[in-house]
Every structure is written in structure tokens, then in C-alpha cells.
Scaffold this motif. Structure first.
Motif, short mmCIF file in Angstrom:
data_model
loop_
_atom_site.label_atom_id
_atom_site.label_comp_id
_atom_site.label_asym_id
_atom_site.label_seq_id
_atom_site.Cartn_x
_atom_site.Cartn_y
_atom_site.Cartn_z
N GLU A 121 0.83 -1.20 0.00
CA GLU A 121 0.00 0.00 0.00
C GLU A 121 0.86 1.25 0.00
N ASP A 122 0.24 2.38 -0.34
CA ASP A 122 0.92 3.67 -0.30
C ASP A 122 1.46 3.93 1.12
N GLU A 123 2.63 4.53 1.16
CA GLU A 123 3.26 4.98 2.41
C GLU A 123 3.30 3.87 3.47
N ALA A 147 8.95 3.23 -5.56
CA ALA A 147 9.62 3.43 -4.27
C ALA A 147 9.06 4.65 -3.56
N SER A 148 8.85 5.72 -4.30
CA SER A 148 8.27 6.93 -3.72
C SER A 148 6.85 6.68 -3.20
N ARG A 149 6.10 5.93 -3.95
CA ARG A 149 4.71 5.67 -3.55
C ARG A 149 4.61 4.91 -2.23
N LEU A 157 15.31 6.38 1.01
CA LEU A 157 15.68 5.40 -0.01
C LEU A 157 17.20 5.36 -0.12
N ILE A 158 17.77 4.20 0.17
CA ILE A 158 19.21 4.00 0.00
C ILE A 158 19.38 2.99 -1.13
N GLN A 221 15.29 9.84 -9.78
CA GLN A 221 14.88 9.87 -8.38
C GLN A 221 14.25 11.22 -8.01
N ILE A 222 14.88 12.28 -8.47
CA ILE A 222 14.37 13.63 -8.16
C ILE A 222 12.98 13.83 -8.76
#
Length: 259
Positions: A121-123, A147-149, A157-158, A221-222
């Protein structure tokens, strides 16, 4: 051709062959991790700086993305994190499960593709740990957006990835100590082969690898909502001729910033 299936089968084969990145961590490493004496890598040799992590991992929800092999996930679980590891290779995930069973650790292993995290799920996560792996997907942008979602706001994020300069040289010649510029960026393993050799390559269960541009790796990524907050380079530990001239792996620490 299904790239995901090809690479899944290829990594299963690597486990059977005992490739370096399929060898799980020792009991001694897990014991040190329980005592807060832990480190992980997302490139080849250099450990991720401890100050890239929160002071304590206890209770943090961490996704080890494309990270099977019994390496990062068990260490982080032993350090007190709530760890989920996902990978396209079933046998790589079995390495994590074996360490967890051996050491009495709790972690979740889910087979899946790094470009599609619809299982989550998100976050859902505080952190994502993504060792060098996006060379196995044709397009890295879905990796960053997914990954952002699934990261929480201010989540970390590494990730490790390959410097595309590695790909411009003829690999066979480079391993002989000869730097012969031959390939363009972006490109793939299959682009580097004569057409009549492609099918034999696929039939031998080799990985399909993609040389992504630095723009796709960093600006990608940005564009997905991350702010780059850390950066370092790594190499093959002196085992390749290129190590004399340039670092061929990169790691970044990025923060998700909701706008």
C-alpha cells in the motif's frame, strides 16, 4: 522475450552456482547485528555509512527491494527492524528465509518485480534498501516512482547502481586488461551480441542487463519526489583494471519529500 522471467531464472541459477551475491550472512554477523554492531552494503565493497540510517532501527518498517540473497534483510531484522524483502528470484528469497529460520528472525519474503510494488500500500515503509539491481530492468523510472509511492513522507531510499561508464568498454577485452571503448549508453547486454548469438545467450540462462544513463538514475529519483541527501562511489575492490581509473558503482541516500 520476458526480461523478468529471464532474469529470475538466471538468478536462480546463480544461487545454484554459489555466486557472491547469493551467499547469505553468517551466524557471527547476525550476533553482531543483535548487539548493534552491524553494517550492510548496497554496492560491492564499501559499507553504507551508519549516519545514513536513523539512530535506532527498532520498529522501523524497511523494504529490502530486489535484495534477496540472505544479506541485507537478515542483518536489518536482527537489528530490530520490521523487514520485508522482495526479489524476482525465488531461490534468492529462500536464502533469506534460511537465515531467518536458522537465527530465529522474523522477516517477510515476497517474490515480485521491483518495477511493480502493487503488493504494498501507499506509504507503507519508513525505509527502502535497494542494492545494485536496477541494471536488470529496462526502464528505471517505475522503480523510483514505486519506491516513492510506498515510502512514508520523509522516508529514506538507499540505493546502489552502476556507473554507466562500466558499460562502454568491451567486457571481454577489459577482463584482459585492455580498455576498448565499444558500446553506447543506454544499451543492453543483447545489444552487445551478434544477432546469431542472442538466442544461445538466452538459452544459457544468463542475465539481461541494461546500462542506464546517470540522468535516469539521479534525475529519475528527483522526478519521483526524492531529494538526494547522500552520495558515494565504490569499485570492484581492485580486481578489475577499471578500478585503477574510476569508481564504477554509486550509492545515493534520498529523502521522499511530499509537495
Amino acid at each position: 522475450m520476458n526480461t523478468t522471467q529471464q532474469n529470475s531464472t538466471a538468478w536462480d541459477k546463480k544461487v545454484e552456482e554459489g555466486s557472491r551475491y547469493t551467499k547469505s550472512v553468517s551466524s557471527e554477523t547476525i550476533e553482531r547485528s543483535r548487539n548493534d554492531e552491524w553494517e550492510i552494503t548496497v554496492t560491492t565493497e564499501k559499507p553504507v555509512p551508519r549516519n545514513w540510517f536513523p539512530y535506532s532501527l527498532k520498529g522501523l518498517k524497511i523494504l529490502c527491494l530486489a535484495s534477496g540473497g540472505g544479506q541485507q534483510a537478515p542483518i536489518l531484522a536482527a537489528s530490530g527492524a520490521d523487514v520485508t524483502v522482495t526479489d524476482i528470484s525465488k531461490k534468492q528469497l529462500e536464502q533469506d528465509e534460511k537465515v531467518a529460520k536458522r537465527e530465529g528472525l522474523t522477516l517477510k519474503a515476497i517474490q515480485g518485480d521491483m518495477v511493480d510494488l502493487s503488493d504494498f500500500e501507499d506509504e507503507s515503509f519508513d525505509m527502502i534498501i535497494n542494492p545494485v539491481s536496477n541494471l536488470f530492468v529496462k526502464d528505471v523510472h517505475p522503480v523510483w516512482s514505486e519506491a516513492s509511492r510506498v515510502l512514508k513522507d520523509r522516508g529514506i531510499l538507499i540505493t546502489g547502481f552502476t556507473n554507466p561508464l562500466l558499460w562502454i568498454f568491451d567486457d571481454t577485452q577489459e577482463r584482459k586488461g585492455i580498455l576498448d571503448v565499444k558500446h553506447a549508453i543506454p544499451s543492453s547486454t543483447l545489444d552487445h551480441l551478434p544477432e546469431d548469438e542472442v538466442q544461445d545467450y538466452l538459452n544459457s540462462h544468463q542475465t539481461i542487463e541494461y546500462a542506464h544513463t546517470l540522468e535516469d538514475q539521479i534525475q529519475g529519483q528527483i522526478d519521483a519526489g526524492f531529494v538526494i541527501a547522500g552520495f558515494y562511489e565504490d569499485d570492484f575492490g581492485g580486481t578489475r583494471v577499471l578500478d585503477k581509473y574510476i569508481k564504477t558503482f554509486i550509492a545515493t541516500r534520498a529523502l521522499k519529500i511530499k509537495v
